[in-house]
Design an enzyme around this catalytic site. Structure first.
Site, PDB file in Angstrom:
ATOM      1  N   GLY A 224      31.835  40.720  17.091  1.00 49.18           N
ATOM      2  CA  GLY A 224      31.509  40.217  18.534  1.00 49.18           C
ATOM      3  C   GLY A 224      32.437  40.522  19.764  1.00 49.18           C
ATOM      4  O   GLY A 224      32.002  40.139  20.772  1.00 49.18           O
ATOM      5  N   GLU A 258      34.340  41.404  11.581  1.00 56.58           N
ATOM      6  CA  GLU A 258      33.335  42.375  11.402  1.00 56.58           C
ATOM      7  C   GLU A 258      33.089  43.010  12.699  1.00 56.58           C
ATOM      8  O   GLU A 258      32.026  43.044  13.356  1.00 56.58           O
ATOM      9  CB  GLU A 258      32.180  41.731  10.962  1.00 56.58           C
ATOM     10  CG  GLU A 258      32.100  41.117   9.886  1.00 56.58           C
ATOM     11  CD  GLU A 258      30.984  40.346   9.492  1.00 56.58           C
ATOM     12  OE1 GLU A 258      30.075  40.352  10.243  1.00 56.58           O
ATOM     13  OE2 GLU A 258      30.752  39.771   8.344  1.00 56.58           O
ATOM     14  N   PRO A 259      34.157  43.587  13.096  1.00 59.04           N
ATOM     15  CA  PRO A 259      34.093  44.304  14.766  1.00 59.04           C
ATOM     16  C   PRO A 259      33.324  45.456  14.882  1.00 59.04           C
ATOM     17  O   PRO A 259      33.656  46.448  13.806  1.00 59.04           O
ATOM     18  CB  PRO A 259      35.690  44.539  15.250  1.00 59.04           C
ATOM     19  CG  PRO A 259      36.330  44.690  13.855  1.00 59.04           C
ATOM     20  CD  PRO A 259      35.620  43.912  12.827  1.00 59.04           C
ATOM     21  N   GLY A 260      32.259  45.778  15.555  1.00 61.63           N
ATOM     22  CA  GLY A 260      31.531  46.972  15.665  1.00 61.63           C
ATOM     23  C   GLY A 260      31.929  47.576  17.075  1.00 61.63           C
ATOM     24  O   GLY A 260      32.931  48.861  17.182  1.00 61.63           O
ATOM     25  N   ARG A 261      31.442  46.999  18.053  1.00 62.89           N
ATOM     26  CA  ARG A 261      31.460  47.595  19.289  1.00 62.89           C
ATOM     27  C   ARG A 261      32.920  48.029  19.902  1.00 62.89           C
ATOM     28  O   ARG A 261      33.343  48.867  20.568  1.00 62.89           O
ATOM     29  CB  ARG A 261      30.870  46.400  20.363  1.00 62.89           C
ATOM     30  CG  ARG A 261      30.789  46.946  21.788  1.00 62.89           C
ATOM     31  CD  ARG A 261      30.279  46.104  22.733  1.00 62.89           C
ATOM     32  NE  ARG A 261      29.204  45.061  22.132  1.00 62.89           N
ATOM     33  CZ  ARG A 261      28.031  45.146  22.273  1.00 62.89           C
ATOM     34  NH1 ARG A 261      27.529  46.225  23.019  1.00 62.89           N
ATOM     35  NH2 ARG A 261      26.957  44.498  22.007  1.00 62.89           N
ATOM     36  N   ARG A 297      20.093  51.251  25.436  1.00 63.61           N
ATOM     37  CA  ARG A 297      20.491  50.017  25.810  1.00 63.61           C
ATOM     38  C   ARG A 297      20.407  49.778  27.141  1.00 63.61           C
ATOM     39  O   ARG A 297      19.936  48.766  27.539  1.00 63.61           O
ATOM     40  CB  ARG A 297      22.268  50.050  25.532  1.00 63.61           C
ATOM     41  CG  ARG A 297      22.855  50.177  24.072  1.00 63.61           C
ATOM     42  CD  ARG A 297      24.102  50.102  24.154  1.00 63.61           C
ATOM     43  NE  ARG A 297      24.545  48.382  23.958  1.00 63.61           N
ATOM     44  CZ  ARG A 297      24.975  47.964  25.080  1.00 63.61           C
ATOM     45  NH1 ARG A 297      25.451  48.526  26.156  1.00 63.61           N
ATOM     46  NH2 ARG A 297      25.048  46.424  25.139  1.00 63.61           N
ATOM     47  N   TYR A 301      18.262  46.453  27.384  1.00 62.45           N
ATOM     48  CA  TYR A 301      18.908  45.190  27.644  1.00 62.45           C
ATOM     49  C   TYR A 301      19.331  44.984  28.996  1.00 62.45           C
ATOM     50  O   TYR A 301      20.053  44.100  29.409  1.00 62.45           O
ATOM     51  CB  TYR A 301      20.450  45.266  26.854  1.00 62.45           C
ATOM     52  CG  TYR A 301      20.311  45.049  25.313  1.00 62.45           C
ATOM     53  CD1 TYR A 301      19.787  44.274  24.645  1.00 62.45           C
ATOM     54  CD2 TYR A 301      20.914  46.380  24.716  1.00 62.45           C
ATOM     55  CE1 TYR A 301      19.515  44.419  23.204  1.00 62.45           C
ATOM     56  CE2 TYR A 301      20.920  46.545  23.386  1.00 62.45           C
ATOM     57  CZ  TYR A 301      20.284  45.517  22.456  1.00 62.45           C
ATOM     58  OH  TYR A 301      20.400  45.705  21.242  1.00 62.45           O
ATOM     59  N   CYS A 326       8.133  59.365  29.161  1.00 62.70           N
ATOM     60  CA  CYS A 326       7.006  58.837  30.135  1.00 62.70           C
ATOM     61  C   CYS A 326       6.808  57.427  29.992  1.00 62.70           C
ATOM     62  O   CYS A 326       5.872  57.045  29.695  1.00 62.70           O
ATOM     63  CB  CYS A 326       5.785  59.538  29.530  1.00 62.70           C
ATOM     64  SG  CYS A 326       5.463  59.018  27.749  1.00 62.70           S
ATOM     65  N   GLU A 327       8.054  56.833  30.599  1.00 62.12           N
ATOM     66  CA  GLU A 327       7.879  55.338  30.627  1.00 62.12           C
ATOM     67  C   GLU A 327       8.879  55.148  31.988  1.00 62.12           C
ATOM     68  O   GLU A 327       9.965  55.716  32.309  1.00 62.12           O
ATOM     69  CB  GLU A 327       8.831  54.554  29.597  1.00 62.12           C
ATOM     70  CG  GLU A 327       8.261  54.946  28.222  1.00 62.12           C
ATOM     71  CD  GLU A 327       7.564  53.887  27.429  1.00 62.12           C
ATOM     72  OE1 GLU A 327       7.490  52.676  28.073  1.00 62.12           O
ATOM     73  OE2 GLU A 327       7.154  53.997  26.307  1.00 62.12           O
TER      74      GLU A 327
HETATM   75  N1  LLP Z   1      28.503  41.081  12.340  1.00 57.99           N
HETATM   76  C1  LLP Z   1      27.159  40.539  12.331  1.00 57.99           C
HETATM   77  C2  LLP Z   1      26.747  39.573  11.336  1.00 57.99           C
HETATM   78  C3  LLP Z   1      26.413  40.900  13.438  1.00 57.99           C
HETATM   79  O1  LLP Z   1      25.283  40.682  13.628  1.00 57.99           O
HETATM   80  C4  LLP Z   1      26.857  42.056  14.558  1.00 57.99           C
HETATM   81  C5  LLP Z   1      25.992  42.470  15.433  1.00 57.99           C
HETATM   82  C6  LLP Z   1      28.408  42.411  13.992  1.00 57.99           C
HETATM   83  C7  LLP Z   1      29.058  41.804  12.955  1.00 57.99           C
HETATM   84  C8  LLP Z   1      29.058  43.528  14.959  1.00 57.99           C
HETATM   85  O2  LLP Z   1      29.019  42.938  16.271  1.00 57.99           O
HETATM   86  P1  LLP Z   1      29.894  43.630  17.470  1.00 57.99           P
HETATM   87  O3  LLP Z   1      31.294  43.276  17.175  1.00 57.99           O
HETATM   88  O4  LLP Z   1      29.581  45.117  17.373  1.00 57.99           O
HETATM   89  O5  LLP Z   1      29.456  42.971  18.662  1.00 57.99           O
HETATM   90  N2  LLP Z   1      22.365  46.368  19.913  1.00 57.99           N
HETATM   91  C9  LLP Z   1      23.033  45.602  20.560  1.00 57.99           C
HETATM   92  C10 LLP Z   1      24.043  44.719  19.718  1.00 57.99           C
HETATM   93  C11 LLP Z   1      23.616  44.063  18.414  1.00 57.99           C
HETATM   94  C12 LLP Z   1      24.724  43.437  17.769  1.00 57.99           C
HETATM   95  C13 LLP Z   1      23.855  42.971  16.289  1.00 57.99           C
HETATM   96  N3  LLP Z   1      24.888  42.377  15.535  1.00 57.99           N
HETATM   97  C14 LLP Z   1      23.888  46.041  21.795  1.00 57.99           C
HETATM   98  O6  LLP Z   1      23.578  47.447  22.155  1.00 57.99           O
HETATM   99  O7  LLP Z   1      24.534  45.631  22.542  1.00 57.99           O
END
Ligand code: LLP
Length: 400
Positions: A224, A258-261, A297, A301, A326-327
């Site tokens: 997050g 659990e970082p992704g973004r 995105r 969003y 086409c949207e």
């Molecule tokens: N852990 C869990 C349980 C999650 O549900 C998520 C993201 C993450 C970790 C990773 O979150 P991050 O660090 O990336 O914020 N598609 C959306 C974001 C959806 C996130 C879903 N869960 C967007 O483009 O903003």
């Protein structure tokens, strides 16, 4: 980054990721928790390219996965099973079975029904499943409603009372071994207070479990961490770690993040070329060869991504950057001050490394873009551009 040379070499639309920056971001999170045992379990969903996962595997990263497909990607990329977590509200029986057989670190369970299912499957397999439960602390994370997950109105996790019941259930079961506790309140978080509050609530629960001899090893704080798309004030990894650790004094948990973004978001850009400009009675449109099917995105969003016309300044006027789909919802940017463009000009869409390619589709029979990695000053292809034949392959042989 020489965007023009990359576009020339690999064509557009194109995703480009800076692997050195990915490594830097990974280390920033890892170092923030260096006072404790910790595991950075990269959220594969943010960008699951195999070469990117291989890079993270080499750095020592674990993986947070939300499908067995992601688990298999992580394993193939070289992330060891003991660093892999499997989360998600709706796991199928076959996914649960495979996760248990692959002996991953733990399965994050999100409901009572799922706990019973995991127990049954572990029993059938004659195995003990390591589990953690996702607690929903009912905290408002103050982010976009689509990516907020820690409120009782969201579908994720279980409330504190249910969590207690589930830990007792797991403790009694010979087929479940509770090893962790998990929460994740949302994505693109820019405020520390809700994270700290959530962590405090979950830490309290973990400590109360300890008193009844349920000793957990992993305190999983989810992902997050937000990034800067425009002018957001973001959270420093160090402050993030301190806020969490302040709720955990006197404990010895291994901290799982659990970082992704945060790892890939700002390390990636999306390159697209201008096809035409068009002026209607009320608006100026820059029509480009990238679209909502490539980068969803903005459409989904109303997300803001900075855009720039490469190498052009000049007099800027307001324009929407839109794709060929086409949207009316097919746009990459709205109402931006941009210089006059010509056919072939290159536009760079920034902060597109996370939730970009992975959310792409073949809508309008558009091949998904290629992906390129930059590392130590060199570029290399890490996913080939799709072809028309590739898109129709799964249909064409059924035509009668
Ligand atoms: N852990 C869990 C349980 C999650 O549900 C998520 C993201 C993450 C970790 C990773 O979150 P991050 O660090 O990336 O914020 N598609 C959306 C974001 C959806 C996130 C879903 N869960 C967007 O483009 O903003």
């Amino acid at each position: 980054m020489d965007y023009r040379a990359l576009a020339q070499k690999y064509d557009t639309p194109l995703y480009v990721y800076d692997f050195n920056e990915v490594a830097k971001n990974y280390h920033a999170v890892k170092n923030a928790f260096k006072a404790r045992k910790s595991l950075v379990a990269y959220a594969v969903k943010a960008n699951s390219n195999m070469s990117l996962l291989k890079l993270l595997a080499d750095l020592g990263s674990g993986a947070d996965c939300v499908s067995i497909g992601e688990v298999k990607r992580a394993l193939l990329a070289g992330i060891p099973s003991y660093k892999i977590i499997f989360s998600g509200v709706g796991k199928r029986d076959d996914e649960i079975a495979e996760a248990i057989q692959k002996d991953i670190l733990y399965i994050n369970i999100e409901s009572e029904a799922e706990a019973e299912r995991v127990e049954l499957i572990a029993k059938e397999l004659g195995k003990v499943a390591r589990v953690s439960f996702r607690v929903n602390p009912d905290i408002d994370p103050k982010t976009h409603p689509y990516i907020s997950t820690g409120l009782s109105e969201n579908k994720f996790g279980v409330d504190i009372e249910t969590a207690k019941k589930l830990y007792l259930f797991a403790k009694k079961s010979p087929y479940l071994l509770p090893v962790g506790i998990h929460f994740h309140i949302g994505s693109q978080l820019t405020q520390l207070e809700p994270i700290k509050e959530a962590s405090a609530i979950v830490a309290e629960l973990a400590k109360s479990l300890q008193k009844i001899d349920i000793d957990l090893k992993f305190f999983d704080v989810g992902g997050g961490l937000g990034i800067r798309y425009k002018d957001e004030k973001t959270i420093e990894p160090y402050d993030y770690a301190q806020a969490i650790l302040s709720t955990l004094s006197g404990t010895d948990y291994t901290i799982v993040t659990e970082p992704g973004r945060f790892i890939v978001g700002n390390a990636g850009v999306f390159l697209t070329r201008v096809l035409y400009e068009k002026q209607t009675a009320s608006k100026r449109f820059i029509i480009v060869d990238g679209a909502m099917n490539d980068l969803l995105r903005p459409s989904l969003y109303d997300a803001y991504h900075e855009v720039e016309v490469v190498g052009k300044n000049g007099d800027a006027t307001l324009a929407d950057v839109v794709g060929p789909v086409c949207e009316s919802g097919d746009f990459l940017a709205k109402d931006r001050l941009l210089p006059k463009t010509e056919h072939g000009d290159l536009i760079v869409v920034k902060s597109a490394g996370a939730y970009g390619f992975v959310m792409s589709s073949n809508y309008n029979t558009r091949p998904r873009p290629a992906e390129v990695a930059l590392e130590d000053g060199k570029d290399r292809l890490i996913r080939e551009r799709e072809s028309f034949e590739y898109i129709i392959e799964k249909e064409i042989r059924f035509m009668v």
